[in-house]
Design a protein around this motif. Sequence first.
Motif, PDB file in Angstrom:
ATOM      1  N   ALA A 156       0.832  -1.486  -0.243  1.00  0.00           N
ATOM      2  CA  ALA A 156       0.137   0.031   0.156  1.00  0.00           C
ATOM      3  C   ALA A 156       0.499   1.085  -0.365  1.00  0.00           C
ATOM      4  CB  ALA A 156      -1.140  -0.308   0.850  1.00  0.00           C
ATOM      5  N   LEU A 157       1.923   1.434   0.411  1.00  0.00           N
ATOM      6  CA  LEU A 157       2.734   2.145   1.028  1.00  0.00           C
ATOM      7  C   LEU A 157       4.506   1.166  -0.085  1.00  0.00           C
ATOM      8  CD1 LEU A 157       2.738   4.296   3.902  1.00  0.00           C
ATOM      9  CD2 LEU A 157       1.681   4.574   1.269  1.00  0.00           C
ATOM     10  N   VAL A 158       5.337   2.352  -0.841  1.00  0.00           N
ATOM     11  CA  VAL A 158       6.560   1.202  -0.938  1.00  0.00           C
ATOM     12  C   VAL A 158       7.777   2.278  -0.829  1.00  0.00           C
ATOM     13  CG1 VAL A 158       5.469   0.195  -2.973  1.00  0.00           C
ATOM     14  CG2 VAL A 158       5.907   1.961  -3.321  1.00  0.00           C
ATOM     15  N   PRO A 159       8.774   1.915  -0.576  1.00  0.00           N
ATOM     16  CA  PRO A 159       9.995   2.940  -0.441  1.00  0.00           C
ATOM     17  C   PRO A 159      10.138   3.120  -2.288  1.00  0.00           C
ATOM     18  CG  PRO A 159      10.180   0.677   0.405  1.00  0.00           C
ATOM     19  CD  PRO A 159       9.002   0.330  -0.240  1.00  0.00           C
ATOM     20  N   ALA A 160      10.208   4.278  -2.065  1.00  0.00           N
ATOM     21  CA  ALA A 160      11.054   5.161  -3.211  1.00  0.00           C
ATOM     22  C   ALA A 160      12.647   5.591  -3.162  1.00  0.00           C
ATOM     23  CB  ALA A 160       9.844   6.367  -3.822  1.00  0.00           C
ATOM     24  N   PRO A 161      12.638   4.698  -4.398  1.00  0.00           N
ATOM     25  CA  PRO A 161      14.242   5.246  -4.474  1.00  0.00           C
ATOM     26  C   PRO A 161      14.638   6.791  -5.065  1.00  0.00           C
ATOM     27  CG  PRO A 161      12.888   4.004  -6.710  1.00  0.00           C
ATOM     28  CD  PRO A 161      12.484   4.030  -6.006  1.00  0.00           C
ATOM     29  N   SER A 162      15.925   7.012  -4.388  1.00  0.00           N
ATOM     30  CA  SER A 162      15.390   8.325  -5.103  1.00  0.00           C
ATOM     31  C   SER A 162      15.407   9.271  -6.686  1.00  0.00           C
ATOM     32  CB  SER A 162      17.390   9.075  -4.370  1.00  0.00           C
ATOM     33  OG  SER A 162      18.056   8.655  -4.981  1.00  0.00           O
ATOM     34  N   GLY A 163      15.840   8.580  -7.140  1.00  0.00           N
ATOM     35  CA  GLY A 163      15.616   8.951  -8.456  1.00  0.00           C
ATOM     36  C   GLY A 163      14.641   8.612  -8.906  1.00  0.00           C
ATOM     37  N   ALA A 164      13.061   8.289  -7.899  1.00  0.00           N
ATOM     38  CA  ALA A 164      12.296   8.196  -8.694  1.00  0.00           C
ATOM     39  C   ALA A 164      10.890   9.645  -7.844  1.00  0.00           C
ATOM     40  CB  ALA A 164      11.096   8.081  -7.729  1.00  0.00           C
ATOM     41  N   THR A 191      11.867   7.123   2.348  1.00  0.00           N
ATOM     42  CA  THR A 191      10.970   7.499   1.869  1.00  0.00           C
ATOM     43  C   THR A 191       9.588   6.894   0.939  1.00  0.00           C
ATOM     44  OG1 THR A 191      12.516   7.438  -0.560  1.00  0.00           O
ATOM     45  CG2 THR A 191      12.432   9.592   0.738  1.00  0.00           C
ATOM     46  N   LEU A 192       8.601   7.679   1.202  1.00  0.00           N
ATOM     47  CA  LEU A 192       7.436   6.473   1.070  1.00  0.00           C
ATOM     48  C   LEU A 192       6.170   7.298  -0.147  1.00  0.00           C
ATOM     49  CD1 LEU A 192       7.183   5.337   4.828  1.00  0.00           C
ATOM     50  CD2 LEU A 192       8.102   3.317   2.879  1.00  0.00           C
ATOM     51  N   ALA A 193       6.035   6.265  -1.016  1.00  0.00           N
ATOM     52  CA  ALA A 193       4.925   7.194  -2.022  1.00  0.00           C
ATOM     53  C   ALA A 193       3.786   5.862  -2.066  1.00  0.00           C
ATOM     54  CB  ALA A 193       5.809   6.817  -3.048  1.00  0.00           C
ATOM     55  N   VAL A 194       2.634   6.245  -1.959  1.00  0.00           N
ATOM     56  CA  VAL A 194       1.776   5.157  -2.854  1.00  0.00           C
ATOM     57  C   VAL A 194       1.888   4.286  -3.488  1.00  0.00           C
ATOM     58  CG1 VAL A 194      -1.403   5.413  -2.916  1.00  0.00           C
ATOM     59  CG2 VAL A 194       0.509   7.075  -2.193  1.00  0.00           C
ATOM     60  N   GLY A 195       1.386   3.067  -2.551  1.00  0.00           N
ATOM     61  CA  GLY A 195       1.813   1.615  -3.484  1.00  0.00           C
ATOM     62  C   GLY A 195       0.549   1.315  -4.824  1.00  0.00           C
ATOM     63  N   PRO A 196       0.930   0.669  -4.989  1.00  0.00           N
ATOM     64  CA  PRO A 196       0.023  -0.347  -5.992  1.00  0.00           C
ATOM     65  C   PRO A 196      -1.390  -1.334  -5.063  1.00  0.00           C
ATOM     66  CG  PRO A 196       1.643  -1.845  -5.893  1.00  0.00           C
ATOM     67  CD  PRO A 196       2.154  -0.515  -5.369  1.00  0.00           C
ATOM     68  N   ALA A 197      -1.487  -1.688  -3.986  1.00  0.00           N
ATOM     69  CA  ALA A 197      -2.816  -2.143  -3.365  1.00  0.00           C
ATOM     70  C   ALA A 197      -2.890  -1.663  -2.866  1.00  0.00           C
ATOM     71  CB  ALA A 197      -1.736  -2.872  -3.140  1.00  0.00           C
ATOM     72  N   ALA A 198      -2.901   0.650  -2.291  1.00  0.00           N
ATOM     73  CA  ALA A 198      -3.882   1.280  -2.127  1.00  0.00           C
ATOM     74  C   ALA A 198      -5.018   1.869  -2.887  1.00  0.00           C
ATOM     75  CB  ALA A 198      -2.911   2.689  -1.368  1.00  0.00           C
ATOM     76  N   PHE A 199      -5.813   2.410  -1.452  1.00  0.00           N
ATOM     77  CA  PHE A 199      -6.446   3.528  -2.680  1.00  0.00           C
ATOM     78  C   PHE A 199      -6.395   4.037  -1.657  1.00  0.00           C
ATOM     79  CE2 PHE A 199      -8.159  -1.183  -3.561  1.00  0.00           C
ATOM     80  CZ  PHE A 199      -8.088  -1.241  -4.940  1.00  0.00           C
ATOM     81  N   PRO A 200      -5.867   5.321  -1.955  1.00  0.00           N
ATOM     82  CA  PRO A 200      -5.726   5.758  -0.472  1.00  0.00           C
ATOM     83  C   PRO A 200      -6.920   7.095  -0.644  1.00  0.00           C
ATOM     84  CG  PRO A 200      -3.913   6.203  -2.648  1.00  0.00           C
ATOM     85  CD  PRO A 200      -5.283   5.087  -2.446  1.00  0.00           C
ATOM     86  N   THR A 201      -7.219   7.163   1.002  1.00  0.00           N
ATOM     87  CA  THR A 201      -8.298   8.253   1.720  1.00  0.00           C
ATOM     88  C   THR A 201      -8.047   9.428   2.759  1.00  0.00           C
ATOM     89  OG1 THR A 201      -8.402   6.011   3.360  1.00  0.00           O
ATOM     90  CG2 THR A 201     -10.447   5.842   1.235  1.00  0.00           C
ATOM     91  N   ALA A 230       9.908   5.320 -12.341  1.00  0.00           N
ATOM     92  CA  ALA A 230      11.081   5.211 -12.354  1.00  0.00           C
ATOM     93  C   ALA A 230      10.258   4.182 -10.666  1.00  0.00           C
ATOM     94  CB  ALA A 230      11.408   6.256 -11.615  1.00  0.00           C
ATOM     95  N   LEU A 231       9.379   4.546 -10.249  1.00  0.00           N
ATOM     96  CA  LEU A 231       8.483   3.800  -9.120  1.00  0.00           C
ATOM     97  C   LEU A 231       8.419   2.748  -9.744  1.00  0.00           C
ATOM     98  CD1 LEU A 231       7.985   3.910  -5.446  1.00  0.00           C
ATOM     99  CD2 LEU A 231       5.988   5.544  -6.230  1.00  0.00           C
ATOM    100  N   ALA A 232       7.561   2.775 -10.458  1.00  0.00           N
ATOM    101  CA  ALA A 232       7.372   1.174 -11.122  1.00  0.00           C
ATOM    102  C   ALA A 232       8.490   0.099 -10.762  1.00  0.00           C
ATOM    103  CB  ALA A 232       6.570   0.845 -11.598  1.00  0.00           C
ATOM    104  N   ASP A 233       9.440   0.735 -11.525  1.00  0.00           N
ATOM    105  CA  ASP A 233      10.577  -0.412 -12.035  1.00  0.00           C
ATOM    106  C   ASP A 233      10.637  -0.882 -10.456  1.00  0.00           C
ATOM    107  OD1 ASP A 233      10.203   0.260 -15.050  1.00  0.00           O
ATOM    108  OD2 ASP A 233      11.764   1.302 -15.025  1.00  0.00           O
TER     109      ASP A 233
END
Length: 185
Positions: free
Chosen positions: A62-70, A96-106, A129-132
Amino acid sequence: MADASGPSVAARDDLAGVVDLFGWLTRAELSRALSELAFKQRTEVDEDAIDAAIDLAVAEYALVPAPSGALSGGGADDIANGDGGAGEEGNDESTTLAVGPAAFPTLPAGAEDLPHILDVPDREVDREALADAVLERLREEAVEAIGAGDDDRLETLADVTYDVEAWAPVDVDPVRTRILAEVDE
């Protein structure tokens, strides 16, 4: 923030909603945001529950660690290493955390005030870049789960492959095929 059985799906989606407000947050910033929300809602801050909710959100994509390049925007240049400070478990305060693929942000109640309270500058995430990075993490975790014979984790990861596929234009079929072959044995 959590009951005796642990953080709920709604809690994970609320975490994603808070992160989505900013584009990305460090784990420490997200923890502070959740503490501010608890204060606004006149509830006790349970740091262990906050940590557990973030850990679960990361484990379930739901949250994913994001690389600095993203990352771009306020603070992105301060991220020292290429993995966003994620470390092995993604639980370092500078992760660093970004919204991941399993999230439905509310947005949880009161969250609309967080940008003013935290004073975090505009930030963005490069989804490609995040998807990779997410696909690479998924591959690594699948190999680990297969090696450990962890069928429960493999089933979770199989579900995540469908989320990733809908979330970003990446080819997860080879990973899903390998996971499902292992689960079906």
